[in-house]
Design a protein around this motif. Sequence first.
Motif, PDB file in Angstrom:
ATOM      1  N   CYS A  94       0.585  -1.356   0.022  1.00  0.00           N
ATOM      2  CA  CYS A  94       0.322   0.135   0.087  1.00  0.00           C
ATOM      3  C   CYS A  94       1.261   1.170  -0.135  1.00  0.00           C
ATOM      4  CB  CYS A  94      -0.988   0.317   0.724  1.00  0.00           C
ATOM      5  SG  CYS A  94      -0.632   0.588   3.102  1.00  0.00           S
ATOM      6  N   MET A  95       2.300   1.421   0.189  1.00  0.00           N
ATOM      7  CA  MET A  95       2.768   2.271   0.082  1.00  0.00           C
ATOM      8  C   MET A  95       2.654   2.958  -0.565  1.00  0.00           C
ATOM      9  SD  MET A  95       6.619   0.774   2.336  1.00  0.00           S
ATOM     10  CE  MET A  95       7.575   2.460   1.020  1.00  0.00           C
ATOM     11  N   ALA A  96       3.252   2.126  -2.210  1.00  0.00           N
ATOM     12  CA  ALA A  96       2.650   2.379  -3.768  1.00  0.00           C
ATOM     13  C   ALA A  96       1.611   3.144  -3.976  1.00  0.00           C
ATOM     14  CB  ALA A  96       2.620   1.657  -4.503  1.00  0.00           C
ATOM     15  N   MET A  97       0.599   3.460  -3.432  1.00  0.00           N
ATOM     16  CA  MET A  97      -0.675   4.482  -3.270  1.00  0.00           C
ATOM     17  C   MET A  97       0.024   5.839  -3.498  1.00  0.00           C
ATOM     18  SD  MET A  97      -3.309   4.828  -3.815  1.00  0.00           S
ATOM     19  CE  MET A  97      -4.873   6.063  -3.472  1.00  0.00           C
ATOM     20  N   TRP A  99      -6.040  -2.285   2.749  1.00  0.00           N
ATOM     21  CA  TRP A  99      -7.227  -0.729   1.968  1.00  0.00           C
ATOM     22  C   TRP A  99      -6.293   0.246   2.996  1.00  0.00           C
ATOM     23  CZ3 TRP A  99     -11.772   1.762   3.304  1.00  0.00           C
ATOM     24  CH2 TRP A  99     -12.285   2.495   2.379  1.00  0.00           C
ATOM     25  N   SER A 100      -6.943   0.430   4.316  1.00  0.00           N
ATOM     26  CA  SER A 100      -6.747   0.872   5.782  1.00  0.00           C
ATOM     27  C   SER A 100      -5.478   2.033   5.523  1.00  0.00           C
ATOM     28  CB  SER A 100      -7.368   0.436   6.990  1.00  0.00           C
ATOM     29  OG  SER A 100      -9.110  -0.568   6.802  1.00  0.00           O
ATOM     30  N   LEU A 101      -4.447   1.028   5.707  1.00  0.00           N
ATOM     31  CA  LEU A 101      -3.324   1.659   5.556  1.00  0.00           C
ATOM     32  C   LEU A 101      -2.855   2.702   4.667  1.00  0.00           C
ATOM     33  CD1 LEU A 101      -1.403  -1.152   7.677  1.00  0.00           C
ATOM     34  CD2 LEU A 101      -1.684   0.531   8.683  1.00  0.00           C
ATOM     35  N   SER A 102      -3.190   2.011   3.569  1.00  0.00           N
ATOM     36  CA  SER A 102      -2.950   2.938   1.979  1.00  0.00           C
ATOM     37  C   SER A 102      -3.182   4.590   2.283  1.00  0.00           C
ATOM     38  CB  SER A 102      -3.694   1.641   0.386  1.00  0.00           C
ATOM     39  OG  SER A 102      -5.180   2.489   1.154  1.00  0.00           O
ATOM     40  N   TRP A 103      -4.634   5.352   3.202  1.00  0.00           N
ATOM     41  CA  TRP A 103      -4.658   6.181   3.042  1.00  0.00           C
ATOM     42  C   TRP A 103      -4.114   6.537   4.160  1.00  0.00           C
ATOM     43  CZ3 TRP A 103      -8.480   8.338   0.450  1.00  0.00           C
ATOM     44  CH2 TRP A 103      -9.489   7.355  -0.242  1.00  0.00           C
ATOM     45  N   ILE A 104      -2.781   6.422   4.944  1.00  0.00           N
ATOM     46  CA  ILE A 104      -2.042   6.501   5.197  1.00  0.00           C
ATOM     47  C   ILE A 104      -0.826   7.769   4.334  1.00  0.00           C
ATOM     48  CG2 ILE A 104      -0.135   6.676   7.178  1.00  0.00           C
ATOM     49  CD1 ILE A 104      -1.254   5.169   8.339  1.00  0.00           C
ATOM     50  N   PHE A 105      -0.671   6.895   3.731  1.00  0.00           N
ATOM     51  CA  PHE A 105       0.167   6.640   2.560  1.00  0.00           C
ATOM     52  C   PHE A 105      -0.185   7.211   1.196  1.00  0.00           C
ATOM     53  CE2 PHE A 105       1.432   2.725   4.365  1.00  0.00           C
ATOM     54  CZ  PHE A 105       2.881   3.367   5.287  1.00  0.00           C
ATOM     55  N   THR A 106      -1.590   7.121   0.673  1.00  0.00           N
ATOM     56  CA  THR A 106      -2.269   8.165   0.091  1.00  0.00           C
ATOM     57  C   THR A 106      -2.505   9.782   0.298  1.00  0.00           C
ATOM     58  OG1 THR A 106      -3.843   6.586  -0.598  1.00  0.00           O
ATOM     59  CG2 THR A 106      -4.065   9.515  -0.671  1.00  0.00           C
ATOM     60  N   ILE A 141       7.855   5.039   8.685  1.00  0.00           N
ATOM     61  CA  ILE A 141       7.495   4.468   8.639  1.00  0.00           C
ATOM     62  C   ILE A 141       6.878   3.372   9.030  1.00  0.00           C
ATOM     63  CG2 ILE A 141       4.209   4.530   8.903  1.00  0.00           C
ATOM     64  CD1 ILE A 141       4.436   7.310   7.920  1.00  0.00           C
ATOM     65  N   MET A 142       6.852   2.239   7.984  1.00  0.00           N
ATOM     66  CA  MET A 142       6.729   0.893   7.457  1.00  0.00           C
ATOM     67  C   MET A 142       8.204  -0.094   8.968  1.00  0.00           C
ATOM     68  SD  MET A 142       7.414  -1.495   4.518  1.00  0.00           S
ATOM     69  CE  MET A 142       9.251  -1.868   4.821  1.00  0.00           C
ATOM     70  N   PHE A 143       9.305   0.533   8.281  1.00  0.00           N
ATOM     71  CA  PHE A 143      10.170  -0.169   9.121  1.00  0.00           C
ATOM     72  C   PHE A 143       9.432  -0.868  10.467  1.00  0.00           C
ATOM     73  CE2 PHE A 143      12.812   0.136   5.644  1.00  0.00           C
ATOM     74  CZ  PHE A 143      13.051  -1.569   5.766  1.00  0.00           C
ATOM     75  N   PRO A 144       9.400   0.452  11.819  1.00  0.00           N
ATOM     76  CA  PRO A 144       8.819   0.064  12.684  1.00  0.00           C
ATOM     77  C   PRO A 144       7.625  -0.483  13.116  1.00  0.00           C
ATOM     78  CG  PRO A 144       9.627   2.290  12.665  1.00  0.00           C
ATOM     79  CD  PRO A 144       9.833   1.765  11.094  1.00  0.00           C
ATOM     80  N   LEU A 145       6.727   0.021  12.551  1.00  0.00           N
ATOM     81  CA  LEU A 145       5.411  -0.517  12.655  1.00  0.00           C
ATOM     82  C   LEU A 145       5.785  -1.811  11.972  1.00  0.00           C
ATOM     83  CD1 LEU A 145       2.404   1.775  10.565  1.00  0.00           C
ATOM     84  CD2 LEU A 145       3.085   1.472  13.456  1.00  0.00           C
ATOM     85  N   THR A 146       6.391  -2.230  11.245  1.00  0.00           N
ATOM     86  CA  THR A 146       6.514  -3.606  10.923  1.00  0.00           C
ATOM     87  C   THR A 146       7.411  -4.723  11.996  1.00  0.00           C
ATOM     88  OG1 THR A 146       6.283  -3.438   8.003  1.00  0.00           O
ATOM     89  CG2 THR A 146       7.600  -5.700   8.699  1.00  0.00           C
ATOM     90  N   PHE A 147       9.156  -4.136  12.173  1.00  0.00           N
ATOM     91  CA  PHE A 147       9.630  -5.025  12.863  1.00  0.00           C
ATOM     92  C   PHE A 147       9.612  -5.078  14.558  1.00  0.00           C
ATOM     93  CE2 PHE A 147      11.351  -4.243   8.616  1.00  0.00           C
ATOM     94  CZ  PHE A 147      12.353  -5.752   8.276  1.00  0.00           C
ATOM     95  N   LEU A 148       9.198  -3.526  14.594  1.00  0.00           N
ATOM     96  CA  LEU A 148       8.369  -3.430  16.022  1.00  0.00           C
ATOM     97  C   LEU A 148       7.884  -4.133  16.359  1.00  0.00           C
ATOM     98  CD1 LEU A 148      10.057   0.007  17.212  1.00  0.00           C
ATOM     99  CD2 LEU A 148      11.434  -2.226  16.640  1.00  0.00           C
ATOM    100  N   SER A 149       7.064  -5.366  16.125  1.00  0.00           N
ATOM    101  CA  SER A 149       5.438  -5.420  16.666  1.00  0.00           C
ATOM    102  C   SER A 149       5.965  -7.061  16.505  1.00  0.00           C
ATOM    103  CB  SER A 149       4.828  -6.000  14.963  1.00  0.00           C
ATOM    104  OG  SER A 149       5.468  -6.575  13.210  1.00  0.00           O
ATOM    105  N   ASN A 150       4.679  -8.048  16.699  1.00  0.00           N
ATOM    106  CA  ASN A 150       5.139  -9.767  16.660  1.00  0.00           C
ATOM    107  C   ASN A 150       4.539 -10.088  15.763  1.00  0.00           C
ATOM    108  OD1 ASN A 150       2.228  -9.181  16.393  1.00  0.00           O
ATOM    109  ND2 ASN A 150       1.386 -10.198  17.834  1.00  0.00           N
ATOM    110  N   CYS A 191      -6.749   9.716   8.567  1.00  0.00           N
ATOM    111  CA  CYS A 191      -6.119   9.636   7.607  1.00  0.00           C
ATOM    112  C   CYS A 191      -7.115  10.001   5.994  1.00  0.00           C
ATOM    113  CB  CYS A 191      -5.345   9.059   6.491  1.00  0.00           C
ATOM    114  SG  CYS A 191      -4.642   8.723   8.230  1.00  0.00           S
ATOM    115  N   ALA A 192      -8.695   9.720   6.125  1.00  0.00           N
ATOM    116  CA  ALA A 192      -9.502  10.127   4.898  1.00  0.00           C
ATOM    117  C   ALA A 192      -9.356  11.408   4.061  1.00  0.00           C
ATOM    118  CB  ALA A 192     -10.291   8.804   4.879  1.00  0.00           C
TER     119      ALA A 192
END
Length: 279
Positions: free
Chosen positions: A99-102, A177-184, A203-212, A267-268
């Motif tokens: 969804c980053m590509a959006m 789809w929900s997270l894509s609105w952040i990048f939009t 934004i992506m790296f902390p959310l992804t790697f600092l998770s379970n 975000c929308a």
Amino acid sequence: MATITAPDTRPAAPAPGPAAATVARPGARDALRQTFAMAWRATKKMRRNPEQFFDVTIQPLLFTAMFAYIFGGAISGSVQEYLPLIIPGILAQTALTSCMAMGMQLREDMDKGVFDRFRALPIARFAPLAGPAIADLLRYATAATLTIGTGIAMGYRPGGGPLGVLGGWLLTIVAAWSLSWIFTWLGTIARSAQAVQGISMMIMFPLTFLSNAFVPAETLPGWLRGFVDANPVSHVVTACRDLLNEGRVTAEVGWALVGCAVVVAICAPLAVRSYARKI
């Protein structure tokens, strides 16, 4: 004697220009039709530029195999034992990266002047944003399908059965789809597509790697686990694990959906408002 009247030399009142004209705001039916027209435009761009699918076709295959074979033995003792843990994590990571590509594509269209044409059209303001977001559902579905399919090919057997797999697949698409609105929103406020990409990665790296997503939260230090437990990506990952591995609709599924709704609700409108100011 006849009275001579001096000619009126006052300038004539200017005719109302385009700015003074009032354009009727599209109704709900027209706005919906315009949104799907923009979605169709976005799908045509995808067909003409198949490289837009590289991140949702190659990346799920690469990441699933790479993380499973590198970390499987160290974390779970074997790749087979690690697959029930990593597959839902890869689903969440794939949702974020796809969804980053959006935002980047939106910023590129704005820089190229495409949205100048949209400004001249009597269309709903949110249609040029909501349309591509709907079209990107195809990309999210492709990424989720390939991730699950790669896991099954490597020996993963979802304990939740077909319904559990379907539930996890749908939740991944909704989350993406929900997270894509952040990048939009980022695409409407950043100055270039490169800036959108840089901010998105931060934004992506902390959310992804600092998770379970890749390791159990119980193995992390206490100060870090607090962030991991509050991370919305962790809720999505846990909800996918409950659906895929056990076939249960737990409270985590509800929390994940609530988090997705909050992201869209915040975000929308920000994206639409920022977009309206830009044009």
